[in-house]
Design a protein around this motif. Sequence first.
Motif, PDB file in Angstrom:
ATOM      1  N   GLY A  77       0.684  -1.291   0.097  1.00 46.10           N
ATOM      2  CA  GLY A  77       0.128  -0.022  -0.051  1.00 46.10           C
ATOM      3  C   GLY A  77       0.639   1.258  -0.003  1.00 46.10           C
ATOM      4  O   GLY A  77       0.354   2.408  -0.082  1.00 46.10           O
ATOM      5  N   ALA A  78       2.067   1.128  -0.022  1.00 43.07           N
ATOM      6  CA  ALA A  78       3.062   2.352   0.021  1.00 43.07           C
ATOM      7  C   ALA A  78       4.316   2.071  -0.547  1.00 43.07           C
ATOM      8  O   ALA A  78       4.753   0.801  -0.652  1.00 43.07           O
ATOM      9  N   LEU A  79       5.038   3.029  -1.129  1.00 43.61           N
ATOM     10  CA  LEU A  79       6.465   2.772  -1.846  1.00 43.61           C
ATOM     11  C   LEU A  79       7.441   3.255  -1.095  1.00 43.61           C
ATOM     12  O   LEU A  79       7.506   4.200  -0.445  1.00 43.61           O
ATOM     13  N   LEU A  80       8.307   2.339  -0.832  1.00 45.71           N
ATOM     14  CA  LEU A  80       9.344   2.613  -0.013  1.00 45.71           C
ATOM     15  C   LEU A  80      10.339   3.578  -0.731  1.00 45.71           C
ATOM     16  O   LEU A  80      10.582   3.473  -1.670  1.00 45.71           O
ATOM     17  N   GLY A  81      10.741   4.459   0.167  1.00 48.03           N
ATOM     18  CA  GLY A  81      11.690   5.493  -0.247  1.00 48.03           C
ATOM     19  C   GLY A  81      12.873   5.403   0.596  1.00 48.03           C
ATOM     20  O   GLY A  81      13.620   4.427   0.681  1.00 48.03           O
ATOM     21  N   ARG A  82      13.548   6.607   0.678  1.00 46.50           N
ATOM     22  CA  ARG A  82      14.848   6.702   1.581  1.00 46.50           C
ATOM     23  C   ARG A  82      14.477   6.305   3.168  1.00 46.50           C
ATOM     24  O   ARG A  82      13.097   6.359   3.714  1.00 46.50           O
ATOM     25  N   ILE A  83      15.614   5.923   3.805  1.00 49.93           N
ATOM     26  CA  ILE A  83      15.194   5.483   5.286  1.00 49.93           C
ATOM     27  C   ILE A  83      16.484   6.383   6.049  1.00 49.93           C
ATOM     28  O   ILE A  83      17.686   6.365   5.447  1.00 49.93           O
ATOM     29  N   GLY A  84      16.171   6.793   6.879  1.00 49.91           N
ATOM     30  CA  GLY A  84      17.163   7.626   7.702  1.00 49.91           C
ATOM     31  C   GLY A  84      17.245   7.178   9.087  1.00 49.91           C
ATOM     32  O   GLY A  84      16.487   6.979   9.951  1.00 49.91           O
ATOM     33  N   GLN A  85      18.091   8.165   9.832  1.00 46.65           N
ATOM     34  CA  GLN A  85      18.303   8.097  11.565  1.00 46.65           C
ATOM     35  C   GLN A  85      18.627   9.567  11.831  1.00 46.65           C
ATOM     36  O   GLN A  85      19.615  10.045  11.394  1.00 46.65           O
ATOM     37  N   GLU A  86      17.942   9.973  12.898  1.00 44.82           N
ATOM     38  CA  GLU A  86      18.056  11.068  13.595  1.00 44.82           C
ATOM     39  C   GLU A  86      18.673  10.915  14.784  1.00 44.82           C
ATOM     40  O   GLU A  86      18.028  10.216  15.706  1.00 44.82           O
ATOM     41  N   CYS A  87      20.022  11.269  15.296  1.00 46.84           N
ATOM     42  CA  CYS A  87      20.611  11.116  16.697  1.00 46.84           C
ATOM     43  C   CYS A  87      20.456  12.392  17.161  1.00 46.84           C
ATOM     44  O   CYS A  87      21.386  13.354  16.812  1.00 46.84           O
ATOM     45  N   ASN A  88      19.722  12.635  18.315  1.00 46.28           N
ATOM     46  CA  ASN A  88      19.534  13.674  19.059  1.00 46.28           C
ATOM     47  C   ASN A  88      19.331  13.580  20.476  1.00 46.28           C
ATOM     48  O   ASN A  88      18.068  13.196  20.983  1.00 46.28           O
TER      49      ASN A  88
END
Length: 282
Positions: free
Chosen positions: A139-150
């Motif tokens: 049901g959705a198209l996979l795009g980028r994947i990221g990580q936020e370290c805060n």
Amino acid sequence: MIIIGTRASGLLLTIGLLLKISVESFVPWNCGRSLPLYSEKTAEGGRDTFAPSSEAEQLKAELLQLGDSTERGFEASQEDRKRAKDIIDQLEKLNPTSEPASPYYSDFTYIPGSNISGKWTLIYTDAPDITTLGKTTPGALLGRIGQECNPPYIKNVIEWKRPKWASALPFSGSDESRILQKVCTKGKASPDNPLQLELELAGLELVTAPEADSVTSKSLFDSITNQGLPVGLLQQNPVSLEGPLTAPFGKARILYLDEQLRILKTNQNFVAVNIRSDPEWF
């Protein structure tokens, strides 16, 4: 009143599916695509105590190319994975950063040198929970994947886009419509083991991308008209679930980190290679 047809209702159900896979499909890192494999911006007077050696730069270039040719590791052969492991083993020996997890010390004080803080985009992994991710959510198209370290948070971010089959549906948005799924963890580290992160699951967020938030929509109908059904709903009603309790989420060891590139390994012995997100997309 908005009347939703049978197929269009699948877009609404996608939000529910994203909530479901948030817990089922994550290891303590993330992956992505559609981003340059290296930063166009050269760090001037970077914070590293020791600059990466020319040998390290050559190995990094080969690893970046390997990530590109194997679709982030999604299409990697056994030979590709073996070569990636060999490169990573060599880079680990050349790691220029002695305390990359220092921002997650309980008594953190500034330590000169690169550290894990910031936004990262994954360009290679061998983790099966990640390499099969695009096949689990039709049901959705996979795009980028990221990580936020805060500190104290480490948020795993997956970008979901409108699937091609939905382009002709009303209220489906555009090819630029994006939902960001964030699995929120809290990280801890110690000077006694400065390369290791202990992670605890803290919550979940489903939000729209920054550019969608910049579009002013006074009503739910305006949001859906401008952004499509799933993005419009979340623009008006973002999901943020965080309770007072946390649960163990795993460990990650930092094998290599400089100002541009980071390599992690979990206690399941899967690896993730990330670059700093430049430009930022979440």
